[in-house]
Design a protein around this motif. Structure first.
Motif, PDB file in Angstrom:
ATOM      1  N   SER A   6       0.849  -1.187   0.000  1.00  0.00           N
ATOM      2  CA  SER A   6       0.000   0.000   0.000  1.00  0.00           C
ATOM      3  C   SER A   6       0.885   1.237   0.000  1.00  0.00           C
ATOM      4  N   GLY A   7       0.262   2.395  -0.210  1.00  0.00           N
ATOM      5  CA  GLY A   7       1.052   3.626  -0.270  1.00  0.00           C
ATOM      6  C   GLY A   7       0.269   4.816   0.218  1.00  0.00           C
ATOM      7  N   ILE A   8       1.018   5.875   0.490  1.00  0.00           N
ATOM      8  CA  ILE A   8       0.385   7.138   0.869  1.00  0.00           C
ATOM      9  C   ILE A   8       1.162   8.260   0.204  1.00  0.00           C
ATOM     10  N   THR A 107     -13.469   7.461 -11.120  1.00  0.00           N
ATOM     11  CA  THR A 107     -14.206   8.584 -10.510  1.00  0.00           C
ATOM     12  C   THR A 107     -13.271   9.560  -9.804  1.00  0.00           C
ATOM     13  N   GLN A 108     -12.142   9.060  -9.268  1.00  0.00           N
ATOM     14  CA  GLN A 108     -11.231  10.002  -8.593  1.00  0.00           C
ATOM     15  C   GLN A 108     -10.678  11.016  -9.598  1.00  0.00           C
ATOM     16  N   PHE A 109     -10.344  10.531 -10.797  1.00  0.00           N
ATOM     17  CA  PHE A 109      -9.867  11.455 -11.833  1.00  0.00           C
ATOM     18  C   PHE A 109     -10.960  12.444 -12.212  1.00  0.00           C
ATOM     19  N   ASP A 111     -13.459  13.525 -10.422  1.00  0.00           N
ATOM     20  CA  ASP A 111     -13.645  14.519  -9.350  1.00  0.00           C
ATOM     21  C   ASP A 111     -12.515  15.531  -9.326  1.00  0.00           C
ATOM     22  N   LYS A 112     -11.272  14.994  -9.340  1.00  0.00           N
ATOM     23  CA  LYS A 112     -10.120  15.896  -9.191  1.00  0.00           C
ATOM     24  C   LYS A 112      -9.950  16.800 -10.401  1.00  0.00           C
ATOM     25  N   SER A 113     -10.176  16.248 -11.601  1.00  0.00           N
ATOM     26  CA  SER A 113      -9.982  17.089 -12.789  1.00  0.00           C
ATOM     27  C   SER A 113     -11.108  18.121 -12.892  1.00  0.00           C
ATOM     28  N   THR A 127      -3.395   9.214 -15.728  1.00  0.00           N
ATOM     29  CA  THR A 127      -2.861   7.843 -15.679  1.00  0.00           C
ATOM     30  C   THR A 127      -2.443   7.417 -14.261  1.00  0.00           C
ATOM     31  N   TYR A 128      -2.731   8.250 -13.286  1.00  0.00           N
ATOM     32  CA  TYR A 128      -2.442   7.945 -11.871  1.00  0.00           C
ATOM     33  C   TYR A 128      -2.905   6.539 -11.483  1.00  0.00           C
ATOM     34  N   PRO A 129      -4.137   6.133 -11.834  1.00  0.00           N
ATOM     35  CA  PRO A 129      -4.559   4.784 -11.428  1.00  0.00           C
ATOM     36  C   PRO A 129      -3.725   3.674 -12.073  1.00  0.00           C
ATOM     37  N   PRO A 145      -4.341  -2.960   1.429  1.00  0.00           N
ATOM     38  CA  PRO A 145      -5.117  -2.280   2.468  1.00  0.00           C
ATOM     39  C   PRO A 145      -5.300  -0.796   2.168  1.00  0.00           C
ATOM     40  N   VAL A 146      -6.537  -0.382   1.919  1.00  0.00           N
ATOM     41  CA  VAL A 146      -6.844   0.999   1.537  1.00  0.00           C
ATOM     42  C   VAL A 146      -8.210   1.409   2.095  1.00  0.00           C
ATOM     43  N   GLY A 147      -8.531   2.686   1.925  1.00  0.00           N
ATOM     44  CA  GLY A 147      -9.875   3.175   2.236  1.00  0.00           C
ATOM     45  C   GLY A 147     -10.807   2.901   1.062  1.00  0.00           C
ATOM     46  N   GLU A 148     -12.101   3.069   1.306  1.00  0.00           N
ATOM     47  CA  GLU A 148     -13.130   2.785   0.304  1.00  0.00           C
ATOM     48  C   GLU A 148     -12.910   3.558  -1.005  1.00  0.00           C
ATOM     49  N   ASP A 149     -12.366   4.776  -0.899  1.00  0.00           N
ATOM     50  CA  ASP A 149     -12.170   5.612  -2.092  1.00  0.00           C
ATOM     51  C   ASP A 149     -11.236   4.963  -3.121  1.00  0.00           C
ATOM     52  N   GLN A 150     -10.494   3.950  -2.685  1.00  0.00           N
ATOM     53  CA  GLN A 150      -9.543   3.304  -3.610  1.00  0.00           C
ATOM     54  C   GLN A 150     -10.092   2.030  -4.246  1.00  0.00           C
ATOM     55  N   THR A 183     -14.021   1.402   9.211  1.00  0.00           N
ATOM     56  CA  THR A 183     -13.215   2.616   9.029  1.00  0.00           C
ATOM     57  C   THR A 183     -12.922   2.900   7.560  1.00  0.00           C
ATOM     58  N   ALA A 184     -13.668   2.269   6.661  1.00  0.00           N
ATOM     59  CA  ALA A 184     -13.410   2.416   5.234  1.00  0.00           C
ATOM     60  C   ALA A 184     -13.548   3.865   4.782  1.00  0.00           C
ATOM     61  N   LYS A 185     -14.415   4.596   5.474  1.00  0.00           N
ATOM     62  CA  LYS A 185     -14.638   5.980   5.074  1.00  0.00           C
ATOM     63  C   LYS A 185     -14.857   6.830   6.318  1.00  0.00           C
ATOM     64  N   VAL A 194     -19.629  13.762   3.258  1.00  0.00           N
ATOM     65  CA  VAL A 194     -18.520  13.586   2.308  1.00  0.00           C
ATOM     66  C   VAL A 194     -17.281  13.094   3.046  1.00  0.00           C
ATOM     67  N   LYS A 195     -16.389  12.422   2.327  1.00  0.00           N
ATOM     68  CA  LYS A 195     -15.208  11.865   2.997  1.00  0.00           C
ATOM     69  C   LYS A 195     -14.244  12.980   3.402  1.00  0.00           C
ATOM     70  N   MET A 196     -13.582  12.752   4.520  1.00  0.00           N
ATOM     71  CA  MET A 196     -12.534  13.675   4.933  1.00  0.00           C
ATOM     72  C   MET A 196     -11.423  13.587   3.894  1.00  0.00           C
ATOM     73  N   SER A 197     -10.976  14.748   3.408  1.00  0.00           N
ATOM     74  CA  SER A 197      -9.995  14.733   2.332  1.00  0.00           C
ATOM     75  C   SER A 197      -9.148  15.991   2.394  1.00  0.00           C
ATOM     76  N   LYS A 198      -7.841  15.802   2.128  1.00  0.00           N
ATOM     77  CA  LYS A 198      -6.989  16.982   2.275  1.00  0.00           C
ATOM     78  C   LYS A 198      -7.263  18.007   1.188  1.00  0.00           C
ATOM     79  N   SER A 199      -7.683  17.574   0.009  1.00  0.00           N
ATOM     80  CA  SER A 199      -7.899  18.573  -1.032  1.00  0.00           C
ATOM     81  C   SER A 199      -9.311  19.144  -1.039  1.00  0.00           C
ATOM     82  N   ALA A 200     -10.282  18.421  -0.482  1.00  0.00           N
ATOM     83  CA  ALA A 200     -11.659  18.919  -0.594  1.00  0.00           C
ATOM     84  C   ALA A 200     -12.257  19.412   0.717  1.00  0.00           C
ATOM     85  N   SER A 201     -11.728  18.974   1.864  1.00  0.00           N
ATOM     86  CA  SER A 201     -12.334  19.383   3.131  1.00  0.00           C
ATOM     87  C   SER A 201     -11.945  20.817   3.493  1.00  0.00           C
TER      88      SER A 201
HETATM   89  N1  AQP Z   1     -11.685   9.892   4.592  1.00  0.00           N
HETATM   90  C1  AQP Z   1     -11.037   8.745   4.490  1.00  0.00           C
HETATM   91  N2  AQP Z   1     -11.492   7.638   5.128  1.00  0.00           N
HETATM   92  C2  AQP Z   1     -10.829   6.462   5.043  1.00  0.00           C
HETATM   93  N3  AQP Z   1      -9.676   6.305   4.347  1.00  0.00           N
HETATM   94  C3  AQP Z   1      -9.179   7.373   3.700  1.00  0.00           C
HETATM   95  N4  AQP Z   1      -8.061   7.557   2.939  1.00  0.00           N
HETATM   96  C4  AQP Z   1      -8.011   8.842   2.521  1.00  0.00           C
HETATM   97  N5  AQP Z   1      -9.078   9.518   2.984  1.00  0.00           N
HETATM   98  C5  AQP Z   1      -9.820   8.642   3.729  1.00  0.00           C
HETATM   99  C6  AQP Z   1      -7.087   6.518   2.652  1.00  0.00           C
HETATM  100  O1  AQP Z   1      -5.798   7.000   2.972  1.00  0.00           O
HETATM  101  C7  AQP Z   1      -4.823   6.316   2.186  1.00  0.00           C
HETATM  102  C8  AQP Z   1      -3.803   7.283   1.674  1.00  0.00           C
HETATM  103  O2  AQP Z   1      -4.378   7.993   0.634  1.00  0.00           O
HETATM  104  P1  AQP Z   1      -3.628   9.016  -0.270  1.00  0.00           P
HETATM  105  O3  AQP Z   1      -2.250   9.246   0.070  1.00  0.00           O
HETATM  106  O4  AQP Z   1      -3.984   8.706  -1.673  1.00  0.00           O
HETATM  107  O5  AQP Z   1      -4.381  10.204   0.231  1.00  0.00           O
HETATM  108  P2  AQP Z   1      -5.441  10.862  -0.561  1.00  0.00           P
HETATM  109  O6  AQP Z   1      -6.413   9.922  -1.195  1.00  0.00           O
HETATM  110  O7  AQP Z   1      -4.700  11.819  -1.405  1.00  0.00           O
HETATM  111  O8  AQP Z   1      -6.102  11.514   0.659  1.00  0.00           O
HETATM  112  P3  AQP Z   1      -7.197  12.479   0.461  1.00  0.00           P
HETATM  113  O9  AQP Z   1      -7.347  13.252   1.695  1.00  0.00           O
HETATM  114  O10 AQP Z   1      -8.362  11.752  -0.094  1.00  0.00           O
HETATM  115  O11 AQP Z   1      -6.510  13.413  -0.603  1.00  0.00           O
HETATM  116  P4  AQP Z   1      -7.162  13.997  -1.857  1.00  0.00           P
HETATM  117  O12 AQP Z   1      -8.234  14.901  -1.335  1.00  0.00           O
HETATM  118  O13 AQP Z   1      -6.013  14.735  -2.496  1.00  0.00           O
HETATM  119  O14 AQP Z   1      -7.664  12.842  -2.652  1.00  0.00           O
HETATM  120  C9  AQP Z   1      -5.608   5.602   1.078  1.00  0.00           C
HETATM  121  O15 AQP Z   1      -5.640   4.229   1.353  1.00  0.00           O
HETATM  122  C10 AQP Z   1      -6.995   6.181   1.181  1.00  0.00           C
HETATM  123  O16 AQP Z   1      -7.977   5.240   0.836  1.00  0.00           O
END
Ligand code: AQP
Length: 332
Positions: A6-8, A107-109, A111-113, A127-129, A145-150, A183-185, A194-201
């Motif tokens: 896995s990665g971050i 969907t991540q692309f 949203d972000k784009s 091509t990130y994915p 091992p990742v969160g639901e968004d992956q 803890t998936a989301k 909405v999910k906690m996110s560094k770019s959108a929260s």
């Molecule tokens: N809100 C979340 N709940 C559960 N898991 C989460 N992850 C991210 N946000 C949540 C998981 O964290 C890991 C690292 O992800 P990353 O480095 O790709 O971080 P990210 O996706 O860039 O984090 P953000 O906050 O979601 O950033 P943006 O807004 O830039 O996309 C992954 O396993 C991810 O699932």
């Protein structure tokens, strides 16, 4: 033992509570039972505009936070993605196997784009994915091992592994996502739908582990809930309260049912005050441990150098096999 990868991304400095509970916490547990590879995804980090000095500093900072979370370099392989050139090399091969339409459906692309504007979004972001596919397949990982968004990106990894194996012969392990339901989301503390996110929260909704603990306590106490008063786990009707219960339960080990009983008849104030205290108790030593690792950059860099060496040994073998399978003439 089975392998995990896995990665971050070493982007925004501090990890947030979603990164920690959704991913990093599981990484720490899995190093005991799995052959674990964890990477600082700096190649992924440059898919959006970045400052070189900040990227360098944030890469060390992310490594320090992972060690502070409990990753043990003797029990897992911790490395920086750009130290292992095979990631970019296999990504090219996988790019050539990916349909343009297939990549466009990520969907991540989308949203972000959409947030950046189509003209500003890079081809790298598109091509990130596929780079992520290469990351996983290089290590022949069984689980990711990742969160639901992956989840969608892991599905793509499975599809491409199957496609490559079908076309060129068995080469890659087809991995499974490892996503813990509870803890998936983790949701934004101001907008719990909405999910906690560094770019959108917004700053108030984002719980960063390295923030001043007092500020964190304040954010927890002003978390958005609802106009009801009952403390009950019900994601659909009570997303804010449910999110607080999830965080409380994961950090303390108390089950959600136990917590519902403990807080029966009490108001949201009691839950928030307790959770604020729990969070302060968690982030204060975390911040201290992170700082200790940062204060010794030589040790940190040598951990990463050893990690890269271990990672390369595995990655090089897989890449060589993949190159042979696609028909590249071996360099003599
Ligand atoms: N809100 C979340 N709940 C559960 N898991 C989460 N992850 C991210 N946000 C949540 C998981 O964290 C890991 C690292 O992800 P990353 O480095 O790709 O971080 P990210 O996706 O860039 O984090 P953000 O906050 O979601 O950033 P943006 O807004 O830039 O996309 C992954 O396993 C991810 O699932």
């Amino acid at each position: 033992s089975p392998r995990v990868l896995s990665g971050i991304q070493p982007t925004a400095g501090s990890f947030h509570l979603g990164n920690y509970l959704g991913a990093v916490r599981q990484w720490v547990a899995l190093q005991e039972t799995h052959d674990a590879f964890y990477m600082l995804a700096d190649l992924h980090a440059i898919t959006v505009a970045q400052d070189p000095a900040e990227l360098r500093a944030n890469t060390r900072l992310a490594a320090a936070q992972l060690l502070a979370s409990g990753l043990d370099p003797d029990r897992c392989t911790l490395f920086v993605q750009s130290h292992v050139p095979e990631h970019a090399q296999l990504a090219w091969v996988m790019n050539c196997l990916t349909g343009f339409g297939e990549a466009s459906r990520m969907t991540q692309f989308k949203d972000k784009s959409a947030r950046q504007g189509a003209d500003r979004a890079s081809v790298g972001l598109f091509t990130y994915p596929v780079l992520q596919v290469a990351d996983i397949l290089l290590y022949q990982a069984h689980e990711v091992p990742v969160g639901e968004d992956q989840r969608q990106h892991i599905e793509l990894t499975r599809d491409l592994a199957d496609r490559f194996n079908g076309r060129f012969g068995p080469t890659f392990t087809v991995p499974k996502p490892y996503i813990l339901k509870e803890t998936a989301k983790i949701y934004d503390f101001q907008d719990p739908t909405v999910k906690m996110s560094k770019s959108a929260s917004t700053p108030k909704g984002l719980i960063n582990l390295l923030d001043d603990p007092k500020a964190t306590a304040k954010k927890v106490k002003s978390a958005v809930t609802d106009t009801d008063t009952v403390i009950r786990y019900d994601v659909e009707n009570k997303p804010g309260v449910s999110n607080l219960l999830t965080v409380h339960s994961t950090l303390t080990g108390a089950s959600v049912t136990e917590l519902e009983e403990r807080y029966a008849g009490k108001g949201y104030g009691a839950l928030k005050t307790d959770l604020a205290e729990i969070m302060v108790g968690f982030v204060t030593p975390f911040k201290e441990r992170t700082q200790q690792y940062l204060d010794d950059p030589e040790t940190l860099d040598s951990i990463l150098a050893k990690g890269a060496e271990k990672a390369r040994a595995v990655a090089a073998e897989t890449l060589a096999l993949a190159y042979e399978r696609v028909g590249f003439l071996p360099a003599k």
